[in-house]
Write a protein that holds these residues in place. Structure first.
Motif, PDB file in Angstrom:
ATOM      1  N   ASP A 130       0.114  27.438 -13.047  1.00  0.00           N
ATOM      2  CA  ASP A 130       0.185  28.859 -12.700  1.00  0.00           C
ATOM      3  C   ASP A 130      -0.907  29.295 -11.731  1.00  0.00           C
ATOM      4  OD1 ASP A 130      -2.030  28.728 -14.305  1.00  0.00           O
ATOM      5  OD2 ASP A 130      -1.308  30.164 -15.812  1.00  0.00           O
ATOM      6  N   ALA A 131      -1.481  28.349 -10.984  1.00  0.00           N
ATOM      7  CA  ALA A 131      -2.533  28.700 -10.023  1.00  0.00           C
ATOM      8  C   ALA A 131      -1.972  29.437  -8.809  1.00  0.00           C
ATOM      9  CB  ALA A 131      -3.272  27.444  -9.577  1.00  0.00           C
ATOM     10  N   SER A 132      -0.664  29.317  -8.556  1.00  0.00           N
ATOM     11  CA  SER A 132       0.009  29.967  -7.435  1.00  0.00           C
ATOM     12  C   SER A 132       1.403  30.365  -7.873  1.00  0.00           C
ATOM     13  CB  SER A 132       0.066  29.004  -6.236  1.00  0.00           C
ATOM     14  OG  SER A 132       0.894  29.521  -5.214  1.00  0.00           O
ATOM     15  N   ASP A 133       2.139  31.055  -6.990  1.00  0.00           N
ATOM     16  CA  ASP A 133       3.524  31.400  -7.321  1.00  0.00           C
ATOM     17  C   ASP A 133       4.496  30.291  -6.917  1.00  0.00           C
ATOM     18  OD1 ASP A 133       3.193  31.809  -4.603  1.00  0.00           O
ATOM     19  OD2 ASP A 133       4.391  33.639  -4.526  1.00  0.00           O
ATOM     20  N   HIS A 134       3.997  29.213  -6.321  1.00  0.00           N
ATOM     21  CA  HIS A 134       4.778  28.018  -6.035  1.00  0.00           C
ATOM     22  C   HIS A 134       4.255  26.869  -6.882  1.00  0.00           C
ATOM     23  CE1 HIS A 134       6.746  29.063  -1.991  1.00  0.00           C
ATOM     24  NE2 HIS A 134       6.056  30.145  -2.320  1.00  0.00           N
ATOM     25  N   LEU A 135       5.107  25.872  -7.100  1.00  0.00           N
ATOM     26  CA  LEU A 135       4.671  24.646  -7.758  1.00  0.00           C
ATOM     27  C   LEU A 135       4.364  23.583  -6.698  1.00  0.00           C
ATOM     28  CD1 LEU A 135       7.279  24.447 -10.671  1.00  0.00           C
ATOM     29  CD2 LEU A 135       4.877  25.186 -10.817  1.00  0.00           C
ATOM     30  N   PRO A 136       3.358  22.761  -6.938  1.00  0.00           N
ATOM     31  CA  PRO A 136       3.052  21.695  -5.978  1.00  0.00           C
ATOM     32  C   PRO A 136       4.091  20.584  -6.032  1.00  0.00           C
ATOM     33  CG  PRO A 136       1.603  21.550  -7.881  1.00  0.00           C
ATOM     34  CD  PRO A 136       2.425  22.791  -8.072  1.00  0.00           C
ATOM     35  N   VAL A 137       4.340  19.997  -4.871  1.00  0.00           N
ATOM     36  CA  VAL A 137       5.315  18.914  -4.730  1.00  0.00           C
ATOM     37  C   VAL A 137       4.582  17.678  -4.199  1.00  0.00           C
ATOM     38  CG1 VAL A 137       7.489  18.191  -3.662  1.00  0.00           C
ATOM     39  CG2 VAL A 137       7.080  20.617  -4.163  1.00  0.00           C
ATOM     40  N   MET A 138       4.914  16.508  -4.735  1.00  0.00           N
ATOM     41  CA  MET A 138       4.299  15.284  -4.234  1.00  0.00           C
ATOM     42  C   MET A 138       5.348  14.202  -4.000  1.00  0.00           C
ATOM     43  SD  MET A 138       1.283  12.837  -5.778  1.00  0.00           S
ATOM     44  CE  MET A 138      -0.030  13.855  -5.134  1.00  0.00           C
ATOM     45  N   ALA A 139       5.178  13.481  -2.893  1.00  0.00           N
ATOM     46  CA  ALA A 139       5.988  12.300  -2.598  1.00  0.00           C
ATOM     47  C   ALA A 139       5.047  11.131  -2.365  1.00  0.00           C
ATOM     48  CB  ALA A 139       6.851  12.524  -1.372  1.00  0.00           C
ATOM     49  N   VAL A 140       5.441   9.966  -2.860  1.00  0.00           N
ATOM     50  CA  VAL A 140       4.669   8.742  -2.622  1.00  0.00           C
ATOM     51  C   VAL A 140       5.506   7.819  -1.750  1.00  0.00           C
ATOM     52  CG1 VAL A 140       3.522   6.763  -3.679  1.00  0.00           C
ATOM     53  CG2 VAL A 140       3.518   8.983  -4.857  1.00  0.00           C
ATOM     54  N   TYR A 141       4.904   7.374  -0.646  1.00  0.00           N
ATOM     55  CA  TYR A 141       5.591   6.490   0.293  1.00  0.00           C
ATOM     56  C   TYR A 141       4.959   5.107   0.268  1.00  0.00           C
ATOM     57  CZ  TYR A 141       7.815  10.615   2.370  1.00  0.00           C
ATOM     58  OH  TYR A 141       8.550  11.763   2.573  1.00  0.00           O
ATOM     59  N   GLN A 142       5.800   4.091   0.333  1.00  0.00           N
ATOM     60  CA  GLN A 142       5.295   2.723   0.460  1.00  0.00           C
ATOM     61  C   GLN A 142       5.150   2.401   1.944  1.00  0.00           C
ATOM     62  OE1 GLN A 142       7.037  -0.437  -2.007  1.00  0.00           O
ATOM     63  NE2 GLN A 142       7.210  -1.676  -0.152  1.00  0.00           N
ATOM     64  N   LYS A 180       0.846  -1.179   0.000  1.00  0.00           N
ATOM     65  CA  LYS A 180       0.000   0.000   0.000  1.00  0.00           C
ATOM     66  C   LYS A 180       0.887   1.236   0.000  1.00  0.00           C
ATOM     67  CE  LYS A 180      -3.957  -2.073   2.428  1.00  0.00           C
ATOM     68  NZ  LYS A 180      -3.463  -3.438   2.530  1.00  0.00           N
ATOM     69  N   THR A 181       0.354   2.315  -0.529  1.00  0.00           N
ATOM     70  CA  THR A 181       1.119   3.555  -0.589  1.00  0.00           C
ATOM     71  C   THR A 181       0.306   4.699  -0.009  1.00  0.00           C
ATOM     72  OG1 THR A 181       0.312   4.062  -2.827  1.00  0.00           O
ATOM     73  CG2 THR A 181       2.389   2.822  -2.644  1.00  0.00           C
ATOM     74  N   ILE A 182       1.008   5.780   0.289  1.00  0.00           N
ATOM     75  CA  ILE A 182       0.359   7.013   0.719  1.00  0.00           C
ATOM     76  C   ILE A 182       0.959   8.159  -0.084  1.00  0.00           C
ATOM     77  CG2 ILE A 182       1.972   7.344   2.654  1.00  0.00           C
ATOM     78  CD1 ILE A 182      -0.392   8.532   4.219  1.00  0.00           C
ATOM     79  N   ARG A 183       0.083   9.015  -0.616  1.00  0.00           N
ATOM     80  CA  ARG A 183       0.496  10.096  -1.505  1.00  0.00           C
ATOM     81  C   ARG A 183       0.379  11.423  -0.751  1.00  0.00           C
ATOM     82  NH1 ARG A 183       0.183   8.671  -6.909  1.00  0.00           N
ATOM     83  NH2 ARG A 183      -0.653  10.682  -7.575  1.00  0.00           N
ATOM     84  N   VAL A 184       1.493  12.146  -0.701  1.00  0.00           N
ATOM     85  CA  VAL A 184       1.572  13.369   0.105  1.00  0.00           C
ATOM     86  C   VAL A 184       1.946  14.550  -0.787  1.00  0.00           C
ATOM     87  CG1 VAL A 184       2.726  14.495   2.031  1.00  0.00           C
ATOM     88  CG2 VAL A 184       2.250  12.045   2.138  1.00  0.00           C
ATOM     89  N   MET A 185       1.211  15.644  -0.631  1.00  0.00           N
ATOM     90  CA  MET A 185       1.482  16.861  -1.411  1.00  0.00           C
ATOM     91  C   MET A 185       1.708  18.032  -0.480  1.00  0.00           C
ATOM     92  SD  MET A 185      -1.007  18.843  -4.185  1.00  0.00           S
ATOM     93  CE  MET A 185      -0.693  17.735  -5.565  1.00  0.00           C
ATOM     94  N   THR A 186       2.578  18.953  -0.888  1.00  0.00           N
ATOM     95  CA  THR A 186       2.663  20.258  -0.239  1.00  0.00           C
ATOM     96  C   THR A 186       2.501  21.331  -1.309  1.00  0.00           C
ATOM     97  OG1 THR A 186       3.935  21.696   1.237  1.00  0.00           O
ATOM     98  CG2 THR A 186       5.210  20.413  -0.356  1.00  0.00           C
ATOM     99  N   TYR A 187       1.759  22.395  -0.951  1.00  0.00           N
ATOM    100  CA  TYR A 187       1.429  23.417  -1.943  1.00  0.00           C
ATOM    101  C   TYR A 187       1.178  24.748  -1.236  1.00  0.00           C
ATOM    102  CZ  TYR A 187      -0.614  24.924  -6.464  1.00  0.00           C
ATOM    103  OH  TYR A 187      -0.876  25.535  -7.668  1.00  0.00           O
ATOM    104  N   ASN A 188       2.021  25.732  -1.534  1.00  0.00           N
ATOM    105  CA  ASN A 188       1.786  27.109  -1.090  1.00  0.00           C
ATOM    106  C   ASN A 188       0.847  27.728  -2.122  1.00  0.00           C
ATOM    107  OD1 ASN A 188       1.946  29.979  -0.883  1.00  0.00           O
ATOM    108  ND2 ASN A 188       3.880  29.799   0.233  1.00  0.00           N
ATOM    109  N   ILE A 189      -0.383  28.059  -1.702  1.00  0.00           N
ATOM    110  CA  ILE A 189      -1.412  28.442  -2.681  1.00  0.00           C
ATOM    111  C   ILE A 189      -1.526  29.953  -2.908  1.00  0.00           C
ATOM    112  CG2 ILE A 189      -2.729  26.353  -2.149  1.00  0.00           C
ATOM    113  CD1 ILE A 189      -4.770  28.234  -0.711  1.00  0.00           C
TER     114      ILE A 189
END
Length: 269
Positions: A255-267, A33-42
């Motif tokens: 271009d929805a924000s001045d930051h780009l979203p980041v995602m990590a997937v963990y097993q 199983k995995t878990i998908r994590v995002m961080t985003y300055n909006i």
């Protein structure tokens, strides 16, 4: 050729089907199983190239497209005049179908401004921790949002979102407090957010006493959104976890924000 009696053929087929079912069930149970994590300055929902415009559906669309289980959000307005007195995190939760938790940084423009979390899993509990600043130096109040959720493997997880100060003296104190608050937790911890630092700064080295970044080599920059040059948005896992990072990605051309979203997937173990 003598034909096999119908009842024997049927019984043989049923037994074969039964064993195939058992085998498929076992494979499903052992599939990692995995878990998908995002961080985003909006950027309070304001696309930088559209001054004065607030477009929360664009932020929600980015989140829905990449289907994270947990999202750390920064620069959120809560019923401020600037953004039409909308509870932005609540609206994003409604648009994405996720649970949410808000953590105030400051009172702002008739409302509040801070960080938050979206979760596909029900939130067992949420806690706001104020972060310190150095006495005598001007600072904007910052906070750490921490939620506890139950992952698909049945284990508990502490997930934290934060937005650290630009000033290194404030930032060092804030990281020491983060290490104290969540670095000592027994359950797994993932920390994510806009840390306002790069991977080579002394403050990151302090954070890495307790946490490991989801990307440690050839990591893509996260800001600005149109021609990114710096990586200041991070996802980190507390050391000692049995979870393993299997992918890390910065999503370009958004271009929805001045930051780009980041995602990590963990097993998950």
């Amino acid at each position: 050729m003598q034909k096999r009696p119908f009842h024997l053929s049927f019984a043989f087929g049923a037994i074969l089907l039964f064993f195939n079912f058992l085998n498929g069930t076992a494979m499903a149970q052992t599939k990692p199983k995995t878990i998908r994590v995002m961080t985003y300055n909006i950027h309070h929902g304001n696309p930088p190239e559209r001054p004065g415009v607030i477009d929360l559906p664009a932020i929600a669309a980015v989140i829905k497209q990449h289907t994270p289980d947990l999202v750390a959000l920064q620069e959120i307005d809560k019923v401020t005049k600037r953004t039409g007195q909308v509870d932005q995190l609540k609206q994003l939760a409604e648009l994405t179908g996720m649970f949410y938790f808000f953590s105030k940084g400051i009172d702002f423009d008739g409302g509040e401004y801070g960080v938050g979390i979206l979760s596909r899993f029900p939130i067992n509990r949420g806690t706001r921790y104020p972060l310190p600043s150095k006495a005598g130096l001007e600072a904007e109040a910052r906070s750490l949002a921490v939620v506890h959720v139950t992952m698909p493997n049945g284990e508990g997880l502490n997930f934290a979102s934060t937005h650290l100060d630009l000033n290194n003296e404030h930032r060092m104190l804030q990281i020491k407090e983060i290490n104290r608050v969540i670095g000592s937790k027994k359950a797994d911890v993932i920390l994510a957010g806009d840390l306002n630092l790069t991977s080579t700064t002394p403050a990151m080295k302090l954070l890495e006493q307790y946490f490991t970044r989801s990307c440690t080599e050839n990591c893509a920059p996260t800001i600005p959104q149109d021609n990114p040059t710096e990586e200041i948005d991070f996802i980190l896992l507390k050391k000692g976890s049995k979870m393993k990072v299997i992918s890390h990605q910065v999503f370009p051309n958004i271009d929805a924000s001045d930051h780009l979203p980041v995602m990590a997937v963990y097993q998950l173990p």
